[in-house]
Design an enzyme around this catalytic site. Structure first.
Site, mmCIF file in Angstrom:
data_model
loop_
_atom_site.group_PDB
_atom_site.id
_atom_site.type_symbol
_atom_site.label_atom_id
_atom_site.label_comp_id
_atom_site.label_asym_id
_atom_site.label_seq_id
_atom_site.Cartn_x
_atom_site.Cartn_y
_atom_site.Cartn_z
ATOM 1 N N GLY A 111 -2.731 -0.322 9.278
ATOM 2 C CA GLY A 111 -2.503 -0.048 7.863
ATOM 3 C C GLY A 111 -1.301 -0.810 7.348
ATOM 4 O O GLY A 111 -0.823 -1.741 7.992
ATOM 5 N N ASN A 112 -0.829 -0.424 6.184
ATOM 6 C CA ASN A 112 0.347 -1.084 5.611
ATOM 7 C C ASN A 112 1.156 -0.063 4.822
ATOM 8 O O ASN A 112 0.765 1.098 4.712
ATOM 9 C CB ASN A 112 -0.075 -2.274 4.745
ATOM 10 N N ARG A 113 2.271 -0.501 4.272
ATOM 11 C CA ARG A 113 3.239 0.435 3.690
ATOM 12 C C ARG A 113 2.996 0.734 2.216
ATOM 13 O O ARG A 113 3.817 1.403 1.588
ATOM 14 C CB ARG A 113 4.652 -0.128 3.866
#
Ligand code: CTP
Length: 414
Positions: free
Chosen positions: A218-220
């Protein structure tokens, strides 16, 4: 190169918070608390019937200021004229059907009515009432009259109303009201009705690509920028479809249709389904460029096995596909979160990305060192395919959203 503005955060402004006599008056306590915490001087002016829901001591304790509701209190100070004249913003939440009717007629039998007539600053009325009252031709007419005079009447949320019924007419969440108020304090002209009858699609959040049933790549991205875009577009009159990937911390913006997705593939499908006839699409979501080639059907176990390397495959580039498929006149906006590196600075990378993706507009944010991700504030550059470059001043994400919609609305007018 143009500058979009030199606005600096101004921590202390004078706000009049008008409160109408509806059950949602209790939510105005939270609006007040947040505005006071942000450093503003907030004078609460309830109607007489609002005081039957929440009493003056509550408003006085939360604001630190005396509360009057009629024009005969504190007469030597002439507050019925002075409060409106000196305010930077008049915010009314909740605005009941009766209050809208009185405002449309310019009635001044109480202090709030007089303030609405003397204010020269932005006035934002946030309605809350039962759906039948909101949809009644009398209310529809009053709202149209108020809007034609430049008074901002917010779009209410849909959902649970008092009692068992639900529908349009719910007061938007306090955080959303405060966000709109903060936006107007930074830019009084941030909410023109220039997207009325337009359909816009906004993607937000970050996709998650499963490795196994419990793990993902995933990412932030928090989704805040995309939600601000959706919120501002809805308040500028648009029908908004918000395609949201993993945004559990955020409440649905008022008047917005939310489609929830998980992976890049699901986001692609939802965006492509929503866009064929849309006037504009803004891809604020952080889409994973790669996904695990073979997600495990069961949880990968640690015991007794050396970890396998994860092989990845490339996800489709959704923005590039939107550009390929777009109907005539549709405006496509991309986002680019960039860090400078040895090959160029943030703007150089942004310009190259705009050319590569082929979109009409590209928002370039500098990330890293606390920029953009998860933050409440944002800044950057808005690049146009016509070579226009506008610096977006540091401010709440809704302020950046307002500049993006200015540019989109200008293109839709051409
Ligand atoms: N985007 C997209 N589909 C992808 C990846 C990104 O539509 N598979 C969109 C994003 O929503 C954003 C824009 O493309 O609007 C730019 O995203 P970014 O990740 O910066 O672009 P990339 O082409 O992946 O470039 P980079 O090599 O810098 O990661």
């Amino acid at each position: 190169m143009t500058q979009a503005g030199h606005l600096r955060p101004d921590p202390s402004r004078r706000i009049v918070l008008g409160v109408g006599g509806g059950i949602a008056a209790y939510k105005a306590c939270e609006v007040l608390r947040r505005l006071v915490e942000a450093g503003h001087q907030v004078r609460v002016v309830p109607t007489e019937s609002a005081l039957r829901f929440v009493g003056a001591p509550t408003w006085e304790a939360l604001s630190g200021l005396l509360v009057h509701h009629d024009v005969f209190g504190d007469v030597p100070e002439v507050p019925h004229v002075r409060l409106g004249q000196t305010a930077d913003l008049v915010l009314v939440a909740p605005a009941t059907a009766d209050l809208l009717a009185r405002a449309a007629h310019g009635r001044a039998e109480d202090l709030l009515g007089a303030i609405l007539l003397t204010a020269r600053c932005p006035v934002l009325l946030v309605p809350a009432m039962h759906t039948e009252m909101w949809e009644h031709p009398a209310t529809v007419h009053n709202v149209a009259v108020l809007r034609s005079r430049g008074t901002l009447v917010a779009r209410p949320a849909s959902g649970r109303l008092t009692g068992a019924d639900s529908g349009a007419g719910r007061l938007p969440e306090p955080a959303e009201i405060v966000d709109l108020a903060t936006l107007l304090l930074r830019r009084a002209d941030a909410l023109p009705p220039d997207l009325t009858d337009r359909h816009v699609v906004v993607s937000a959040g970050g996709t998650r690509e499963p490795l196994d049933p419990v793990r993902y790549l995933g990412n932030r991205s928090s989704g805040r920028q995309g939600y601000a875009l959706a919120r501002v577009a809805a308040q500028r009159g648009a029908r908004v479809t918000l395609v949201a990937a993993h945004t559990p911390a955020l409440a649905d913006p008022a008047g917005v249709e939310v489609v929830r997705v998980g992976t890049a593939g699901q986001l692609q499908e939802a965006v492509l389904t929503a866009t064929p006839r849309a006037d504009a699409v803004v891809m604020a979501a952080a889409v994973a460029d790669f996904r695990p080639a073979d997600p495990h059907p069961s949880k990968i176990k640690k015991v007794g096995s050396d970890p396998d390397p994860v092989s990845l495959v490339v996800n489709p580039d959704i923005v590039a596909e939107l550009v390929r498929r777009r109907p005539r006149g549709q405006v496509v906006v991309g986002f680019a979160a960039e860090t400078g590196d040895a090959t160029g600075d943030v703007l150089t990378h942004g310009r190259a990305k705009l050319a590569r993706k082929g979109c009409d507009l590209l928002v370039v944010n500098a990330v890293g060192e606390g920029g953009a991700f998860e933050a409440e504030h944002n800044s950057g550059w808005l690049l146009g395919d016509d070579g226009a470059e506008t610096e977006l001043p540091e401010g709440p994400k809704s302020l950046l959203a307002a500049y993006v919609w200015d540019a989109v609305a200008a293109r839709l007018k051409r």
